[in-house]
Design an enzyme around this catalytic site. Structure first.
Site, PDB file in Angstrom:
ATOM      1  N   ALA A  15      34.600  58.276  78.062  1.00 32.34           N
ATOM      2  CA  ALA A  15      33.803  57.795  79.218  1.00 32.34           C
ATOM      3  C   ALA A  15      34.975  58.738  79.989  1.00 32.34           C
ATOM      4  O   ALA A  15      33.850  59.135  80.986  1.00 32.34           O
ATOM      5  CB  ALA A  15      34.125  57.054  79.679  1.00 32.34           C
ATOM      6  N   LYS A  18      33.792  74.650  49.705  1.00 37.56           N
ATOM      7  CA  LYS A  18      32.698  75.163  49.467  1.00 37.56           C
ATOM      8  C   LYS A  18      31.695  73.995  49.976  1.00 37.56           C
ATOM      9  O   LYS A  18      30.883  73.322  49.833  1.00 37.56           O
ATOM     10  CB  LYS A  18      31.939  75.980  47.974  1.00 37.56           C
ATOM     11  CG  LYS A  18      31.003  77.321  48.173  1.00 37.56           C
ATOM     12  CD  LYS A  18      30.076  77.519  47.241  1.00 37.56           C
ATOM     13  CE  LYS A  18      28.644  78.533  47.671  1.00 37.56           C
ATOM     14  NZ  LYS A  18      27.752  77.752  48.738  1.00 37.56           N
ATOM     15  N   LYS A  44      39.534  83.158  46.721  1.00 30.77           N
ATOM     16  CA  LYS A  44      39.426  84.383  47.631  1.00 30.77           C
ATOM     17  C   LYS A  44      40.751  85.211  46.933  1.00 30.77           C
ATOM     18  O   LYS A  44      41.620  85.115  47.153  1.00 30.77           O
ATOM     19  CB  LYS A  44      39.211  84.921  48.233  1.00 30.77           C
ATOM     20  CG  LYS A  44      37.946  84.491  49.487  1.00 30.77           C
ATOM     21  CD  LYS A  44      37.708  83.891  50.128  1.00 30.77           C
ATOM     22  CE  LYS A  44      36.251  83.119  50.632  1.00 30.77           C
ATOM     23  NZ  LYS A  44      36.649  83.241  51.864  1.00 30.77           N
ATOM     24  N   LYS A  56      31.136  76.280  40.834  1.00 29.31           N
ATOM     25  CA  LYS A  56      29.862  75.296  41.485  1.00 29.31           C
ATOM     26  C   LYS A  56      30.248  74.258  41.064  1.00 29.31           C
ATOM     27  O   LYS A  56      30.336  73.866  39.972  1.00 29.31           O
ATOM     28  CB  LYS A  56      28.616  76.246  40.963  1.00 29.31           C
ATOM     29  CG  LYS A  56      28.193  77.347  41.830  1.00 29.31           C
ATOM     30  CD  LYS A  56      28.037  76.943  43.511  1.00 29.31           C
ATOM     31  CE  LYS A  56      26.452  76.605  43.525  1.00 29.31           C
ATOM     32  NZ  LYS A  56      25.968  76.338  45.083  1.00 29.31           N
ATOM     33  N   ASP A  69      33.325  62.727  79.655  1.00 27.21           N
ATOM     34  CA  ASP A  69      31.505  62.156  80.098  1.00 27.21           C
ATOM     35  C   ASP A  69      31.269  62.488  82.389  1.00 27.21           C
ATOM     36  O   ASP A  69      30.663  63.370  82.458  1.00 27.21           O
ATOM     37  CB  ASP A  69      30.513  61.384  79.307  1.00 27.21           C
ATOM     38  CG  ASP A  69      30.316  61.810  78.446  1.00 27.21           C
ATOM     39  OD1 ASP A  69      29.782  60.033  78.036  1.00 27.21           O
ATOM     40  OD2 ASP A  69      30.634  62.055  77.647  1.00 27.21           O
TER      41      ASP A  69
HETATM   42  C1  LIG Z   1      33.481  86.145  50.950  1.00 31.24           C
HETATM   43  C2  LIG Z   1      32.435  86.215  51.836  1.00 31.24           C
HETATM   44  C3  LIG Z   1      31.633  86.458  50.907  1.00 31.24           C
HETATM   45  C4  LIG Z   1      32.249  85.979  52.707  1.00 31.24           C
HETATM   46  N1  LIG Z   1      32.614  87.245  53.193  1.00 31.24           N
HETATM   47  C5  LIG Z   1      31.387  88.390  53.137  1.00 31.24           C
HETATM   48  O1  LIG Z   1      30.931  88.149  53.659  1.00 31.24           O
HETATM   49  C6  LIG Z   1      31.813  90.290  53.445  1.00 31.24           C
HETATM   50  C7  LIG Z   1      30.897  90.643  54.112  1.00 31.24           C
HETATM   51  C8  LIG Z   1      31.000  92.238  53.704  1.00 31.24           C
HETATM   52  C9  LIG Z   1      32.681  92.324  53.948  1.00 31.24           C
HETATM   53  O2  LIG Z   1      32.618  93.966  53.610  1.00 31.24           O
HETATM   54  C10 LIG Z   1      32.420  94.590  53.992  1.00 31.24           C
HETATM   55  C11 LIG Z   1      31.125  95.472  55.018  1.00 31.24           C
HETATM   56  C12 LIG Z   1      30.418  96.350  55.130  1.00 31.24           C
HETATM   57  C13 LIG Z   1      29.483  96.804  53.555  1.00 31.24           C
HETATM   58  C14 LIG Z   1      30.373  95.843  52.208  1.00 31.24           C
HETATM   59  C15 LIG Z   1      30.675  94.844  52.341  1.00 31.24           C
HETATM   60  C16 LIG Z   1      33.750  91.644  53.556  1.00 31.24           C
HETATM   61  C17 LIG Z   1      33.214  90.285  52.848  1.00 31.24           C
HETATM   62  C18 LIG Z   1      32.262  84.713  50.845  1.00 31.24           C
HETATM   63  C19 LIG Z   1      30.627  83.689  51.725  1.00 31.24           C
HETATM   64  C20 LIG Z   1      30.065  82.005  51.586  1.00 31.24           C
HETATM   65  C21 LIG Z   1      31.163  81.998  51.694  1.00 31.24           C
HETATM   66  C22 LIG Z   1      31.455  80.307  51.969  1.00 31.24           C
HETATM   67  N2  LIG Z   1      30.270  79.958  51.801  1.00 31.24           N
HETATM   68  N3  LIG Z   1      32.424  79.485  51.492  1.00 31.24           N
HETATM   69  C23 LIG Z   1      33.720  79.728  51.888  1.00 31.24           C
HETATM   70  N4  LIG Z   1      34.677  78.853  52.510  1.00 31.24           N
HETATM   71  N5  LIG Z   1      33.988  81.671  52.404  1.00 31.24           N
HETATM   72  C24 LIG Z   1      32.851  81.675  52.164  1.00 31.24           C
HETATM   73  N6  LIG Z   1      32.947  84.022  51.791  1.00 31.24           N
END
Ligand SMILES: CC(C)(CNC(=O)c1ccc(Oc2ccccc2)cc1)c1ccc2c(N)nc(N)nc2n1
Length: 326
Positions: free
Chosen positions: A33, A114, A285, A309, A36
């Protein structure tokens, strides 16, 4: 006597702070409250003094005028997808590929839940939230900045003038999903099949006032362009994001070996039913950024990350209808 501008700025700072405590730290420091009342005091001051209007004021969180359409946005850095694993052995095989690819035996990993939501990208310029976009096809998304500004856990300004783009997942917590579907049932409207569809449907609303009512939340999980920060590991990147008041999932964990990763995966395969949001797996990762660079990418996903998954649960079928605005 503080000037009107000082009063407005002081109110904004206080409301940003209370908002961070409530939505990011899950630690409310004043009664709703009181929040707000302060917000409405600021709305009134801004209405009477439009010369002090600012698009990173907490008042933008209630949503402005509806858009006629969403503008397309080209992602500077593509939003990549993830390769999948379905069994423990798939994770051991991937670990072996990582070791072969880097010539290292001592690879450590970071495990992240995820979240079953909608992937988005947030851009901050000089510490201010200037653009938010959907993943789209990974190269081109839609500008949904005004809707993302209504998400309480997305800071409109950072504690330092950082320039960065971060990626994360917007989701609708279970409680908000149940309340929304109960309201739709009440109105004889089609229900959302699951929280992911509800979150996506809310962010696709052209009227930000509707998005503002949907109690959406976000977890951020990567920096797309850590220009000039010289970060060495993914774990450090996540700590840096937290230092910028960005919301990172607290279950994220560093694992020294793939066996530790498998233990984490099997723990959450069971434990996830006690979370108040949907998950559909675990993302693993390689922690070292230099090793990530060494491993590189396939056409559509990094070699240094994989998604384990969880088995899909049978979904109840629901009527498919046109969503009206609740
Ligand atoms: C690892 C990555 C794919 C993100 N990273 C990127 O998208 C990415 C993109 C270009 C990159 O570098 C480039 C730059 C230019 C060209 C090609 C790659 C590096 C990472 C990813 C995708 C989905 C995720 C999700 N659902 N949950 C969690 N917790 N993490 C996740 N992480």
């Amino acid at each position: 006597m503080a000037s009107i501008q000082e009063t407005i700025e002081a109110l904004r700072d206080k409301l940003h702070h209370y908002n961070y405590q409530y939505h990011v730290l899950d630690n409310p420091v004043i009664p709703d409250a009181d929040y707000d009342a302060m917000l409405h005091e600021l709305i009134e001051l801004e209405e009477n003094h439009p010369e002090y209007q600012s698009d990173d004021s907490p008042t933008v969180r209630i949503g402005g005028e509806p858009l006629s359409n969403f503008v397309k946005v080209q992602h500077e850095t593509p939003m990549l997808s993830l390769g999948n694993a379905f069994h423990d052995q798939d994770l051991r095989d991937w670990d072996q590929r990582v070791k072969n690819g880097t010539g290292r035996e001592d690879v450590s990993y970071v495990c992240e839940l995820k979240i079953d939501g909608l992937a988005v990208s947030l851009t901050y310029e000089n510490g201010r939230f200037v653009r938010g976009a959907t993943r789209g096809d990974g190269t081109t998304g839609e500008d949904i900045t005004v809707n993302l500004k209504t998400v309480g856990s997305i800071p409109l300004r950072l504690p330092e003038d950082a320039n960065l783009e971060v990626r994360g997942e917007v989701f609708m917590p279970h409680g908000s999903f149940q309340k929304l579907n109960a309201a739709k049932e009440e109105n004889g409207e089609a229900l959302f099949a699951n929280p992911r569809n509800a979150a996506a449907g809310s962010l696709r609303q052209l009227d930000p006032k509707i998005a503002a009512r949907r109690n959406l939340d976000i977890f951020l999980y990567s920096i797309a362009n850590d220009r000039g920060k010289g970060l060495e590991s993914h774990h450090e990147a996540l700590e840096y994001m937290k230092s910028l008041n960005l919301k990172v999932n607290k279950e994220t964990k560093k694992c020294a070996s793939i066996e530790d990763v498998i233990a984490y995966v099997n723990h959450w395969a069971e434990e996830r039913k006690n979370l108040n949001y949907e998950t559909d797996g675990i993302v693993i990762k390689v922690d070292s950024l230099p090793l990530q660079q060494e491993l590189g990418y396939t056409a559509k996903s990094p070699r240094w990350a994989i998604a384990y998954k969880f088995p899909a649960e049978e979904k109840m079928t629901t009527l498919i209808g046109i969503e009206l605005s609740i």
